[in-house]
Motif scaffolding. Structure first.
Motif, mmCIF file in Angstrom:
data_model
loop_
_atom_site.group_PDB
_atom_site.id
_atom_site.type_symbol
_atom_site.label_atom_id
_atom_site.label_comp_id
_atom_site.label_asym_id
_atom_site.label_seq_id
_atom_site.Cartn_x
_atom_site.Cartn_y
_atom_site.Cartn_z
ATOM 1 N N VAL A 1 0.852 -1.188 0.000
ATOM 2 C CA VAL A 1 0.000 0.000 0.000
ATOM 3 C C VAL A 1 0.885 1.235 0.000
ATOM 4 N N GLU A 2 0.681 2.090 -0.976
ATOM 5 C CA GLU A 2 1.418 3.348 -1.064
ATOM 6 C C GLU A 2 0.412 4.472 -1.291
ATOM 7 N N GLY A 3 0.070 5.174 -0.208
ATOM 8 C CA GLY A 3 -0.955 6.207 -0.314
ATOM 9 C C GLY A 3 -2.287 5.571 -0.638
ATOM 10 N N ASP A 4 -2.895 5.995 -1.753
ATOM 11 C CA ASP A 4 -4.168 5.407 -2.155
ATOM 12 C C ASP A 4 -3.988 4.308 -3.191
ATOM 13 N N SER A 5 -2.765 3.862 -3.402
ATOM 14 C CA SER A 5 -2.472 2.823 -4.390
ATOM 15 C C SER A 5 -2.218 1.480 -3.720
ATOM 16 N N LEU A 6 -2.725 0.425 -4.364
ATOM 17 C CA LEU A 6 -2.562 -0.936 -3.866
ATOM 18 C C LEU A 6 -1.925 -1.772 -4.975
ATOM 19 N N VAL A 7 -0.859 -2.495 -4.630
ATOM 20 C CA VAL A 7 -0.178 -3.363 -5.590
ATOM 21 C C VAL A 7 -0.162 -4.780 -5.035
ATOM 22 N N LEU A 8 -0.724 -5.715 -5.806
ATOM 23 C CA LEU A 8 -0.760 -7.126 -5.440
ATOM 24 C C LEU A 8 0.141 -7.875 -6.410
ATOM 25 N N GLU A 9 1.158 -8.526 -5.887
ATOM 26 C CA GLU A 9 2.143 -9.168 -6.752
ATOM 27 C C GLU A 9 1.979 -10.690 -6.759
#
Length: 241
Positions: free
Chosen positions: A72-80
């Motif tokens: 989670v970076e601010g309002d961004s979500l990254v699923l790897e």
């Protein structure tokens, strides 16, 4: 005064414990979908743990696999999904996610629109008219290749698979509405959607692979006679050495 403070402080802490999650807290279940050129491919996401150490699962019906990282970076979500060199990246707006699925496949990188909303998909069972085994022909140009389609009802709704001469495509999951059905297989690498309609003892529809590939198919109720070529007829062992 001292007695009042001793009573009030625990009440205040209890209230804080039940405050709603922050606006960018992704923990919970998500109804997710990839928007293919010809339709919606549904799957599920489950995010768990404190925001400082999140884990997650990508689920296709009852078949789930762990995400290699959740960031989670601010309002961004990254699923790897490290095993497939793939990821789902989205911006969170309240109870919605909007972004892209990206992976590096055998034919080069591909990107597909992705979205999700909080909650779980409702189970949709298949009608008796669909359930069972079907002998299909996939039509591509002037070629007609055999497939077998199987449909059954599971705990989470309609399930099935596609079988070719070389093996099956894995678990498909989805649902049925009226005489129309759609089941999909998405594991972070393969992107398959089988959608069609029942008309008596005939199925007609489209098999979607990736963002744009579409192959028409027609199927009839299986008679029990062999429809696929046995593996022993298409492979052989080299014993020259």
């Amino acid at each position: 005064m001292t007695r009042s403070r001793r009573v009030t402080l625990p009440v205040m802490l209890l209230g804080l414990a039940f405050l709603p999650a922050g606006p960018h807290d992704p923990v919970g279940a998500w109804r997710a979908a990839l928007d293919l050129a010809g339709g919606e491919l549904r799957f599920s996401l489950v995010i768990e743990g404190p925001v400082s150490h999140l884990t997650g699962r990508l689920c296709n019906g009852g078949s789930c696999q762990a995400l290699s990282a959740v960031k989670v970076e601010g309002d961004s979500l990254v699923l790897e999904l490290g095993e497939y060199a793939a990821s789902l990246a989205a911006v969170q707006r309240g109870d919605s996610l909007v972004g892209r699925y990206h992976n590096v496949g055998r034919k080069g990188p591909r990107t597909i629109p992705f979205r999700a909303s909080r909650g779980k998909w409702a189970a949709q069972a298949g009608a008796p008219a669909l359930l069972g085994r079907w002998d299909a022909w996939f039509e591509s140009g002037f070629e007609h290749t055999p497939r077998v389609l199987e449909f059954r009802n599971g705990p989470r709704g309609l399930e099935g698979t596609v079988i070719s001469n070389s093996g099956d495509y894995g678990l498909f999951w989805g649902g049925m509405h009226g005489d129309s059905f759609a089941i999909a297989h998405f594991d972070g690498s393969f992107v398959y959607l089988l959608a069609g309609r029942v008309a008596g003892d005939t199925l007609r529809g489209i098999f979607h692979a990736g963002l744009r590939s579409q192959t028409a198919f027609v199927a009839a109720r299986s008679t029990g006679r062999p429809h696929l070529t046995p593996p022993t007829a298409v492979t052989r062992a080299d014993t020259s050495d």
